[in-house]
Design a protein around this motif. Structure first.
Motif, PDB file in Angstrom:
ATOM      1  N   TRP A 234      -8.562   0.484  -1.305  1.00  0.00           N
ATOM      2  CA  TRP A 234      -7.710   1.657  -1.483  1.00  0.00           C
ATOM      3  C   TRP A 234      -7.577   2.203  -2.856  1.00  0.00           C
ATOM      4  N   ILE A 235      -7.882   1.357  -3.837  1.00  0.00           N
ATOM      5  CA  ILE A 235      -8.438   1.776  -5.475  1.00  0.00           C
ATOM      6  C   ILE A 235      -9.351   2.628  -5.244  1.00  0.00           C
ATOM      7  N   ALA A 236     -10.555   2.466  -4.560  1.00  0.00           N
ATOM      8  CA  ALA A 236     -11.664   3.390  -4.565  1.00  0.00           C
ATOM      9  C   ALA A 236     -11.351   4.671  -3.803  1.00  0.00           C
ATOM     10  N   LEU A 237     -10.055   4.648  -2.980  1.00  0.00           N
ATOM     11  CA  LEU A 237      -9.603   6.017  -2.476  1.00  0.00           C
ATOM     12  C   LEU A 237      -8.732   6.682  -3.274  1.00  0.00           C
ATOM     13  N   GLY A 238      -8.467   6.345  -4.340  1.00  0.00           N
ATOM     14  CA  GLY A 238      -7.749   7.153  -5.470  1.00  0.00           C
ATOM     15  C   GLY A 238      -6.477   6.514  -5.574  1.00  0.00           C
ATOM     16  N   PHE A 239      -6.213   5.306  -5.356  1.00  0.00           N
ATOM     17  CA  PHE A 239      -4.755   4.840  -5.562  1.00  0.00           C
ATOM     18  C   PHE A 239      -4.787   4.029  -6.809  1.00  0.00           C
ATOM     19  N   SER A 240      -3.693   3.876  -7.319  1.00  0.00           N
ATOM     20  CA  SER A 240      -3.608   2.932  -8.363  1.00  0.00           C
ATOM     21  C   SER A 240      -3.604   1.539  -7.995  1.00  0.00           C
ATOM     22  N   GLN A 241      -3.612   0.468  -8.726  1.00  0.00           N
ATOM     23  CA  GLN A 241      -3.562  -0.976  -8.241  1.00  0.00           C
ATOM     24  C   GLN A 241      -2.178  -1.272  -7.934  1.00  0.00           C
ATOM     25  N   LYS A 242      -1.064  -0.761  -8.497  1.00  0.00           N
ATOM     26  CA  LYS A 242       0.415  -0.875  -7.773  1.00  0.00           C
ATOM     27  C   LYS A 242       0.613  -0.222  -6.629  1.00  0.00           C
ATOM     28  N   GLN A 243       0.019   1.139  -6.518  1.00  0.00           N
ATOM     29  CA  GLN A 243       0.109   1.675  -5.369  1.00  0.00           C
ATOM     30  C   GLN A 243      -0.780   0.910  -4.013  1.00  0.00           C
ATOM     31  N   ALA A 244      -2.009   0.495  -4.316  1.00  0.00           N
ATOM     32  CA  ALA A 244      -2.717  -0.129  -3.485  1.00  0.00           C
ATOM     33  C   ALA A 244      -2.052  -1.619  -3.023  1.00  0.00           C
ATOM     34  N   ASN A 245      -1.311  -2.339  -3.635  1.00  0.00           N
ATOM     35  CA  ASN A 245      -0.626  -3.523  -3.438  1.00  0.00           C
ATOM     36  C   ASN A 245       0.416  -2.841  -2.489  1.00  0.00           C
ATOM     37  N   THR A 246       1.269  -1.883  -2.863  1.00  0.00           N
ATOM     38  CA  THR A 246       2.190  -1.525  -2.158  1.00  0.00           C
ATOM     39  C   THR A 246       1.806  -1.318  -0.548  1.00  0.00           C
ATOM     40  N   ILE A 247       0.672  -0.472  -0.341  1.00  0.00           N
ATOM     41  CA  ILE A 247       0.150  -0.160   0.841  1.00  0.00           C
ATOM     42  C   ILE A 247      -0.197  -1.332   1.731  1.00  0.00           C
ATOM     43  N   ILE A 248      -0.719  -2.506   0.941  1.00  0.00           N
ATOM     44  CA  ILE A 248      -1.144  -3.474   1.740  1.00  0.00           C
ATOM     45  C   ILE A 248       0.165  -4.381   2.126  1.00  0.00           C
ATOM     46  N   ASN A 249       1.008  -4.425   1.196  1.00  0.00           N
ATOM     47  CA  ASN A 249       2.272  -5.333   1.453  1.00  0.00           C
ATOM     48  C   ASN A 249       3.008  -4.425   2.533  1.00  0.00           C
ATOM     49  N   TYR A 250       3.123  -3.340   2.846  1.00  0.00           N
ATOM     50  CA  TYR A 250       3.738  -2.478   3.790  1.00  0.00           C
ATOM     51  C   TYR A 250       3.025  -2.806   5.107  1.00  0.00           C
ATOM     52  N   ARG A 251       1.605  -2.739   5.085  1.00  0.00           N
ATOM     53  CA  ARG A 251       1.115  -3.043   6.435  1.00  0.00           C
ATOM     54  C   ARG A 251       1.280  -4.552   6.839  1.00  0.00           C
ATOM     55  N   ASP A 252       1.126  -5.487   5.841  1.00  0.00           N
ATOM     56  CA  ASP A 252       1.034  -6.761   6.209  1.00  0.00           C
ATOM     57  C   ASP A 252       2.313  -7.509   6.433  1.00  0.00           C
ATOM     58  N   LYS A 253       3.359  -6.790   5.957  1.00  0.00           N
ATOM     59  CA  LYS A 253       4.709  -7.689   6.057  1.00  0.00           C
ATOM     60  C   LYS A 253       5.576  -6.527   6.982  1.00  0.00           C
ATOM     61  N   ASN A 254       5.756  -5.382   6.484  1.00  0.00           N
ATOM     62  CA  ASN A 254       6.502  -4.536   7.317  1.00  0.00           C
ATOM     63  C   ASN A 254       6.182  -4.248   8.619  1.00  0.00           C
ATOM     64  N   LEU A 255       4.723  -4.123   8.697  1.00  0.00           N
ATOM     65  CA  LEU A 255       4.103  -3.572  10.164  1.00  0.00           C
ATOM     66  C   LEU A 255       3.347  -4.966  10.750  1.00  0.00           C
ATOM     67  N   HIS A 256       3.809  -6.249  10.426  1.00  0.00           N
ATOM     68  CA  HIS A 256       2.952  -7.377  10.749  1.00  0.00           C
ATOM     69  C   HIS A 256       1.574  -7.153  10.921  1.00  0.00           C
ATOM     70  N   GLY A 257       0.828  -6.834   9.848  1.00  0.00           N
ATOM     71  CA  GLY A 257      -0.646  -6.793   9.761  1.00  0.00           C
ATOM     72  C   GLY A 257      -1.461  -5.640  10.272  1.00  0.00           C
ATOM     73  N   SER A 258      -0.813  -4.533  10.765  1.00  0.00           N
ATOM     74  CA  SER A 258      -1.575  -3.690  11.064  1.00  0.00           C
ATOM     75  C   SER A 258      -0.978  -2.254  11.282  1.00  0.00           C
ATOM     76  N   PHE A 259      -1.630  -1.005  11.082  1.00  0.00           N
ATOM     77  CA  PHE A 259      -1.062   0.195  11.101  1.00  0.00           C
ATOM     78  C   PHE A 259      -1.596   0.701  12.797  1.00  0.00           C
ATOM     79  N   LYS A 260      -0.527   0.694  13.425  1.00  0.00           N
ATOM     80  CA  LYS A 260      -0.693   1.183  14.929  1.00  0.00           C
ATOM     81  C   LYS A 260      -1.312   2.465  15.213  1.00  0.00           C
ATOM     82  N   ASN A 261      -0.605   3.454  14.430  1.00  0.00           N
ATOM     83  CA  ASN A 261      -1.114   4.628  14.537  1.00  0.00           C
ATOM     84  C   ASN A 261      -1.266   5.564  13.125  1.00  0.00           C
ATOM     85  N   LEU A 262      -1.453   6.682  13.198  1.00  0.00           N
ATOM     86  CA  LEU A 262      -1.463   7.514  12.016  1.00  0.00           C
ATOM     87  C   LEU A 262      -0.066   7.848  11.439  1.00  0.00           C
TER      88      LEU A 262
END
Length: 420
Positions: A234-262
């Protein structure tokens, strides 16, 4: 003897009549006007006055000028209201705790201009701005709105600074970018600049996602599955470390591990609309064929939330079962699972008829040895925890403690499931 008494009575009557006549004369005369009272200044204060700046006086010094404690507190509070500093004699005069007489006594000694420079023709006054207070070096990326308020910015300014940071993608990036925040004046930036924990210059590969920014992204995109990306990806895609952590937490905790759609990805608040559109052509959500769980080999004390959902339980039932198991430290028998609140009894009955239960890792103690924290937090012991702790001080024997507790048989029976 009788003659003597007679003269005494006569003398008393004459005295009484004299007093009554005098009283009548006094009350019947016209009332004279009350003499005029003139208050004079304390001579000791007047003779010791010298030039002073009211902005530098503390509580004791105001009282030495002849003000009461209550008046002094009012003056100091008024100073805070007008911006922490008196800007003119005219402004000070408006403080209601200072009478006109007292002000006249002090005015020639006050080291302030007669009128505030910023007072306009309509009589509206611009109070002095609140001073910015900086306690030491700081990273503005980590500041909340409350932190900016404590520093001396107004509520509106604090909100604007946070908004600007979010506009940049969650980080001020550099001192250069921080300086561009329109709400921070040149004067305030000069004060803040030495304390900012930010690089001086903006990195060349910085990408501002605002539409008006002409800088083109230097990120080399390729096809990717957001469910497969780790922090560094995610950092390689231009996100800061803090943003990257937020995206991963959102995916793993809020969405139970995966993005189902766009749409799931687009809803992540740290991914701006512009950034999403930039990445969209390269996103490929792959349908992963998940291996089916063999529930006949899945221990009920280690079964996961995802596996319970896979079996057919809804999120409420699965969450309740996992939560109750955690509080107990593990199930000891399958009937306990059926006593869990908010579960689908029929589905859970099917599950426990198929899945095994391994109790070897469930913690068990004697009443004498059980940790206090364990006793106070365990659902079966917490209501008797204080008694157990008290009784075992003088009776370090489980049998005696059970007798002293005098519990209902059903309560004692379920507690003993977790006793060695």
């Amino acid at each position: 003897m009788m003659r003597k008494n007679y003269y005494q009575k006569l003398a008393f009557m004459v005295t009484l009549l004299t007093v009554l006549c005098a009283y009548q004369k006094y009350t019947s005369r016209e009332k004279e006007p009350f003499p005029e009272v003139t208050f004079i200044a304390d001579a000791s204060i007047a003779t010791h006055l010298s030039d002073f700046d009211p902005n530098t006086l503390d509580k004791d010094q105001w009282q030495k000028l002849g003000f009461s404690e209550k008046q002094t507190l009012t003056i100091l509070k008024y100073k805070d209201i007008v911006g922490g500093k008196f800007t003119s004699k005219e402004q000070l005069k408006k403080c209601y705790a200072i009478s006109e007489e007292k002000f006249s006594e002090l005015v020639s000694f006050i080291l302030l201009p007669e009128m505030t420079k910023k007072e306009n023709s309509k009589g509206f006054k611009t109070f002095g701005k609140k001073e910015i207070m900086i306690s030491g070096k700081f990273n503005p990326d980590q500041f909340s709105a409350n932190d900016w308020l404590k520093m001396g910015f107004s509520e509106r300014q604090a909100e604007a600074i946070i908004k600007y940071r979010n506009y940049l993608g969650g980080s001020f990036i550099s001192k250069e970018k921080f300086k561009e925040c329109f709400i921070i004046s040149t004067e305030n930036y000069s004060k803040l600049e030495p304390y900012l924990l930010l690089p001086a210059k903006t990195p060349e590969n910085f990408r501002n996602f605002a539409k008006s920014n002409p800088i083109k992204s230097k990120i080399q995109y390729h096809m990717f599955d957001p469910n497969q990306l780790q922090l560094e990806d995610w950092i390689a895609l231009g996100f800061s470390q803090k943003q990257a952590n937020t995206i991963i937490n959102y995916r793993d905790k809020n969405l139970h591990g995966s993005f189902k759609n766009l749409d799931d990805l687009q809803k992540c608040f740290v991914i701006s609309a512009e950034k999403f559109q930039e990445m969209k052509p390269y996103i490929k959500l792959q349908e992963r064929q998940q291996e089916k769980t063999d529930f006949s080999k899945t221990d009920l004390n280690t079964i996961t939330f995802k596996q319970l959902i896979e079996f057919g339980l809804d999120e409420r039932s699965a969450g309740s079962m996992i939560g109750f198991r955690k509080k107990l430290g593990g199930f000891v028998n399958k009937q306990q699972i059926l006593s869990t609140y908010n579960i689908d009894q029929d589905l859970v009955q099917k599950l426990i008829s198929v899945a095994p239960l391994n109790t070897s890792n469930v913690p068990r103690y004697s009443l004498v040895e059980a940790p206090e924290e364990w006793l106070k937090n365990h659902p079966y012991f917490k209501y008797s925890a204080d008694k157990i702790i008290f009784y075992r001080i003088s009776n370090p024997d489980d049998k005696k403690i059970w007798k002293l507790l005098k519990l209902k048989p059903e309560y004692e029976e379920r507690m003993k499931l977790y006793i060695k």
